[in-house]
Every structure is written in C-alpha cells, then in structure tokens.
Design a protein around this motif. Structure first.
Motif, mmCIF file in Angstrom:
data_model
loop_
_atom_site.group_PDB
_atom_site.id
_atom_site.type_symbol
_atom_site.label_atom_id
_atom_site.label_comp_id
_atom_site.label_asym_id
_atom_site.label_seq_id
_atom_site.Cartn_x
_atom_site.Cartn_y
_atom_site.Cartn_z
ATOM 1 N N GLN A 1 -39.645 -59.217 34.316
ATOM 2 C CA GLN A 1 -39.294 -60.239 34.999
ATOM 3 C C GLN A 1 -38.396 -59.351 35.764
ATOM 4 O O GLN A 1 -37.748 -58.627 35.313
ATOM 5 C CB GLN A 1 -38.237 -61.424 34.272
ATOM 6 C CG GLN A 1 -38.015 -62.135 36.194
ATOM 7 C CD GLN A 1 -37.263 -63.440 35.486
ATOM 8 O OE1 GLN A 1 -37.071 -63.312 34.503
ATOM 9 N NE2 GLN A 1 -37.504 -64.685 35.943
ATOM 10 N N TYR B 1 -42.986 -61.522 38.156
ATOM 11 C CA TYR B 1 -43.548 -61.385 36.646
ATOM 12 C C TYR B 1 -44.193 -59.968 36.062
ATOM 13 O O TYR B 1 -45.376 -60.220 37.546
ATOM 14 C CB TYR B 1 -43.851 -61.722 35.534
ATOM 15 C CG TYR B 1 -42.152 -62.594 34.469
ATOM 16 C CD1 TYR B 1 -42.743 -62.408 33.439
ATOM 17 C CD2 TYR B 1 -41.900 -63.452 34.917
ATOM 18 C CE1 TYR B 1 -41.346 -63.192 32.871
ATOM 19 C CE2 TYR B 1 -41.665 -64.833 34.991
ATOM 20 C CZ TYR B 1 -40.523 -64.037 33.070
ATOM 21 O OH TYR B 1 -39.274 -64.459 32.186
ATOM 22 N N GLU C 1 -48.914 -66.905 37.553
ATOM 23 C CA GLU C 1 -48.038 -68.517 35.788
ATOM 24 C C GLU C 1 -49.491 -69.946 36.446
ATOM 25 O O GLU C 1 -49.457 -69.469 34.997
ATOM 26 C CB GLU C 1 -46.943 -68.761 36.806
ATOM 27 C CG GLU C 1 -46.716 -70.513 36.188
ATOM 28 C CD GLU C 1 -44.796 -70.083 36.457
ATOM 29 O OE1 GLU C 1 -44.183 -68.913 37.279
ATOM 30 O OE2 GLU C 1 -44.728 -70.116 34.800
ATOM 31 N N MET D 1 -40.672 -65.773 24.117
ATOM 32 C CA MET D 1 -40.273 -64.360 25.744
ATOM 33 C C MET D 1 -41.933 -65.076 26.426
ATOM 34 O O MET D 1 -42.855 -65.081 25.685
ATOM 35 C CB MET D 1 -40.234 -62.992 24.973
ATOM 36 C CG MET D 1 -40.172 -62.352 26.386
ATOM 37 S SD MET D 1 -40.381 -60.256 26.175
ATOM 38 C CE MET D 1 -41.183 -59.816 27.128
ATOM 39 N N LYS D 2 -41.650 -65.177 27.696
ATOM 40 C CA LYS D 2 -41.933 -65.433 28.354
ATOM 41 C C LYS D 2 -43.047 -64.882 28.458
ATOM 42 O O LYS D 2 -43.232 -63.910 28.673
ATOM 43 C CB LYS D 2 -41.418 -65.867 30.127
ATOM 44 C CG LYS D 2 -42.173 -66.489 30.655
ATOM 45 C CD LYS D 2 -41.705 -67.205 32.105
ATOM 46 C CE LYS D 2 -42.725 -68.185 32.692
ATOM 47 N NZ LYS D 2 -42.216 -68.331 34.269
ATOM 48 N N TYR D 3 -44.426 -65.676 28.494
ATOM 49 C CA TYR D 3 -45.605 -64.792 28.886
ATOM 50 C C TYR D 3 -46.267 -63.822 27.444
ATOM 51 O O TYR D 3 -46.810 -63.178 27.632
ATOM 52 C CB TYR D 3 -45.820 -64.001 29.825
ATOM 53 C CG TYR D 3 -45.831 -64.860 31.493
ATOM 54 C CD1 TYR D 3 -47.178 -65.362 31.722
ATOM 55 C CD2 TYR D 3 -45.143 -64.563 32.562
ATOM 56 C CE1 TYR D 3 -46.992 -65.886 32.915
ATOM 57 C CE2 TYR D 3 -45.078 -65.361 33.216
ATOM 58 C CZ TYR D 3 -46.013 -66.044 33.748
ATOM 59 O OH TYR D 3 -45.893 -66.886 34.981
ATOM 60 N N SER E 1 -45.088 -65.412 23.609
ATOM 61 C CA SER E 1 -44.534 -66.346 23.590
ATOM 62 C C SER E 1 -45.551 -67.092 22.600
ATOM 63 O O SER E 1 -46.270 -67.876 21.941
ATOM 64 C CB SER E 1 -42.768 -66.754 22.493
ATOM 65 O OG SER E 1 -42.705 -67.560 23.608
ATOM 66 N N GLU E 2 -45.417 -67.790 24.763
ATOM 67 C CA GLU E 2 -46.906 -69.266 24.339
ATOM 68 C C GLU E 2 -47.881 -68.355 23.808
ATOM 69 O O GLU E 2 -48.975 -69.301 23.409
ATOM 70 C CB GLU E 2 -47.055 -69.725 25.394
ATOM 71 C CG GLU E 2 -45.676 -69.356 26.468
ATOM 72 C CD GLU E 2 -45.667 -68.218 27.382
ATOM 73 O OE1 GLU E 2 -44.904 -67.201 27.068
ATOM 74 O OE2 GLU E 2 -44.913 -68.461 28.879
#
Ligand code: SF4
Lengths: 76, 371
Positions: free
Chosen positions: A8, A43, A57, B1-3, B5-6
């Motif tokens: 990010q 991001y 996203e 963590m975004k992007y 762990s999902e």
C-alpha cells in the motif's frame, strides 16, 4: 525472482517518482516510474523495487466470489 | 495481510479441491504446465498437488529466469568483475548459480571481486553515482517483469549523464519460450498452461492468444496464491472438458488484456530483439531475448567490454535442461538431495528458490513419484 508483493502506497514524492509503500507493515521505497495515476492509499504490485501495476479492489472481490461459487456449484 | 491472506484460506481451498475432483473426468489425464517458477513454488509450499485428484498433474516449465540463464553468461559476468575492475551489481538469486569449474559469483566475490547484490536498479544507479571513477555494470536478467525496471535505469542514467553505468543485458521473453516448448522436435505432452502472473501484468493476457488459438491449448493467467492456482486449474479443466481453448484471466485484480502500456512503450524505446539467444534447457531460440538499441550503445556492457560468447557444459548428471523443458521431474535426477542440495547446488534449478529442484528439496518431495 519473479515474486511481486502487494503493497500500500503511504507517501509519494512527485519530484522523484519515488514512493514509500508498506508491505506487511515493513516500509519500502518504490519507484512509480512504470505506473500512472497512483495515489496514496492505493495498492500496487511491487517487484524489484518498482510498482508494476495497481491492484483492482473490485476485481479482487470478484475473484474471491469465484472461489466461493466453485464450492457451492461444483458441477457448473 | 490485504490481497494475500484472503487468497490462502483453508476452507476455500477444500471447497475448490472438491470442485476440482468433481469436475475432472476420471477417464482423462490433465497435464497442466505452470510456466512460472513462482507457481511451482506456490504449488509445493501449500501442498496444492496433494489437493488435486491423481489425474491432474502439474508439469514445471521454464519460467524461472535464474534457471534458464546459460552458464556462459554467468562466466561473462565473472570475467567482467575479474578482468575489467568492474563493480558488478546483480539480484541476489544469481549469486550461487554454478559457472565453469563450479565457480560462482559468490566465490568470485569471496576471492576479492567487487560484486554487489542489489534489490532494485535504483540501487545500481546510486552505486554508480557514488563511484564515478569506476565502471558499474548491472548484470540484468529476467522476463518481462524485470525488463522495465532495467529500462527505467538506462533512461535515468542517460538523463543524468551517468557515463560509468552500463547493463549486461540478458532479458528474455516469455512468449518465445512458450513457443519453443510447443515447437520442440519431441514436444512434451501438455494439455494447458497456467499463464504467468506478474509477467502478464506487463505484457497483458492478449500475449497468449496466438498460442491458445494456434496450438489449441487453453491458457489461464493465474495469480500466485494457492487459491489462485487451484481456481485456475479448475478453469483449465473446465475448458478442456468443454473442448475450448481460450485465454482466461483468473488474476484480473492485477492483469488486464493490454497489460502495462507504459512499461511496454519503455521497453520498445530502449530494447530490440536479438536474432537468437541461448536458453539453458531449450537451446538457441530465435527472437527470444532483448538487447539495447544502437541509440543506447553507450550503456551496453556487451559492446563496451567486448564480451565474448562462451560455451560451457552443465555439470555432468544434472538434469536441469530436461526439467526446464518439462520432460523430466527433479526426482528423475540422481544427484537430487545427495550430491546436489541448496547448500551445494550442482545446477540452477536447485539455486533459485523458484527452481523445481529447490521446491522439491524445501518441501520434502524427494521420494514421491508423481507421474
Ligand atoms: S537436483 Fe541438482 S543436479 Fe539434479 S537437476 Fe536439479 S539442480 Fe540439476
């Protein structure tokens, strides 16, 4: 070698095209020379110190939806 | 963590595994080539192969840039550091690849050569600025992901008149390697491709359309996380069941059909095709690599230092070339885990963390026969 990580953007220096990004709470210096229209909060995929692309996203959510759908309707 | 762990959730992995088991036709064998070393790594690290039915097999391809670089080019780099008093900068992955006589960049460095590991081409420019009296050469390797960062560095060096900086260019092209695999005199049997993730962020999914069409092979651009790989395998199996051969994009959060146009324009500005280039495992391939255009000759280390072409044999018994073609698997190599280990690598596939042999070693697959 080919691994790129989502990071990010937390600060941008418009004069040098360099940004500070956070990868798993670790701060890294990232060049924005290869991407347009990146803003703080976005991001990006970072590889060898360069942002290669923005991460979308909506598309990420769609992909997660696909996984769930596969579990619900395995024969489709 | 975004992007991240999902895309690693276990319950979803089990659901996807069930869907794959139910979709795969038990009377057919599915041979899916993961082109990219990053996928090989993900498949082993997360045990994705174990979640697949026995008739769905991953074949490891030539997509690890460290693995496909021939020994002669590493020898060239060592000579640059030894003979020309160059500060040689390179990505860490290359340091331990065996060169002639089991030499390596790491050993050359231990022997006194000024060889520096860098994270980014920005670091190389900094080293060049700080050492104006010495030639600084970037030993550049990689597919279309690392090429644009090299191009940026050349452009910036030119703008800043950084005359002690040059590039030993070994950038190679993904579509050319894919074509070489498909056109091989005895082609390995492959039903479909998991398309590279990050290369595709740059070149776009359209780069694979001719292959899907001409060779009737489905391609799914797949993200790097384990669920991405599984979802992509499911999409490939569906295409094969339905007799389709299209390019589909599972990694749409980062890859578009066109790719990164800014990066592509920059690559076109700085580089042009080499008539041919040698690949470890695949031999000489026409139009498969890049060199600097004449306008940028001042930054071309090959011209500046008049580098010779060096022919060098691989270590005897090392099966890297066949593994890189998808014709053999690491467990077919007698040296795996005995003579050849990550601490004492005999071939490039054991050096790079994305190499197939390193993946087998790291994740304990030394005795498993998978087909
Ligand atoms: S195990 Fe070592 S020697 Fe054998 S193919 Fe792999 S890298 Fe080469």
């Amino acid at each position: 070698m080919c691994l790129a990580l989502p990071a990010q953007i937390i600060a941008i220096d418009p004069d040098t095209e360099m940004a500070t990004a956070s990868v798993d709470n670790v701060k890294v210096e990232v060049s924005l020379a290869l991407v347009d229209d990146v803003a703080v909060g976005d991001y990006v995929l970072v590889h060898v110190g360069y942002a290669l692309n923005k991460i979308d996203e909506d598309e990420a959510l769609k992909t997660l939806g696909l996984f769930a759908e596969a579990g619900l309707t395995p024969n489709s | 963590m975004k992007y991240i762990s999902e895309f690693r959730q276990q319950d979803l992995a089990r659901q996807l595994a069930r869907a794959i088991a139910q979709t795969a036709d038990p009377d057919r064998h599915y041979r899916l080539m993961e082109f990219c070393g990053g996928h090989t790594h993900a498949i082993f690290r997360y045990g994705v192969q174990d979640l697949m039915p026995a008739n769905v097999e991953f074949i490891h391809g030539p997509g690890c840039p460290v693995c496909v670089l021939p020994t002669g080019r590493i020898e060239n780099a060592i000579q640059l550091a030894e003979r020309h008093d160059v500060i040689l900068c390179t990505y860490a992955d290359l340091m331990r690849v065996p060169a002639i006589g089991r030499n390596s960049l790491l050993k050359a460095k231990a022997g006194g050569c000024d060889i520096r590991m860098v994270y980014s081409t920005q670091d190389v420019l900094k080293i060049a600025r700080e050492n104006p009296g010495r030639p600084v050469v970037f030993f550049a390797i990689g597919f279309e992901t690392t090429t644009p960062p090299t191009a940026v560095a050349i452009q910036q060096a030119q703008a800043k008149r950084l005359t002690n900086f040059s590039v030993f260019c070994n950038h190679v092209l993904t579509p050319a390697a894919m074509q070489a695999i498909l056109d091989a005199p005895q082609p390995v049997s492959i039903d479909a491709f998991l398309g590279p993730s990050h290369v595709s962020t740059v070149i776009g999914s359209q780069a694979y359309e001719p292959f899907a069409e001409r060779y009737a092979k489905p391609v799914v651009i797949a993200g790097f996380e384990p669920l991405d790989v599984m979802q992509s395998a499911l999409m490939l199996i569906r295409q094969l069941n339905e007799g389709r051969h299209e390019v589909e994009n599972e990694y749409s959060r980062a890859v578009t059909r066109q790719g990164n146009l800014k990066a592509q324009a920059l690559m076109r500005e700085i580089f042009e095709l080499r008539p041919q280039f040698e690949w470890r495992g695949l031999g000489l391939i026409a139009d498969s690599a890049l060199k600097l255009k004449a306008d940028y000759a001042d930054f071309d280390a090959e011209q500046r230092f008049n580098l010779p072409a060096i022919q060098a044999a691989d270590v005897k018994g090392c099966e890297c070339p066949a593994i890189l073609r998808g014709a053999k698997k690491p467990q077919d190599c007698k040296l795996l885990g005995t003579v050849c280990t990550p601490e004492n690598p005999m071939g490039s596939c054991m050096v790079s963390s994305e190499g197939a042999c390193a993946a087998y070693w790291s994740y304990g697959r030394l005795s498993r026969k998978s087909g």
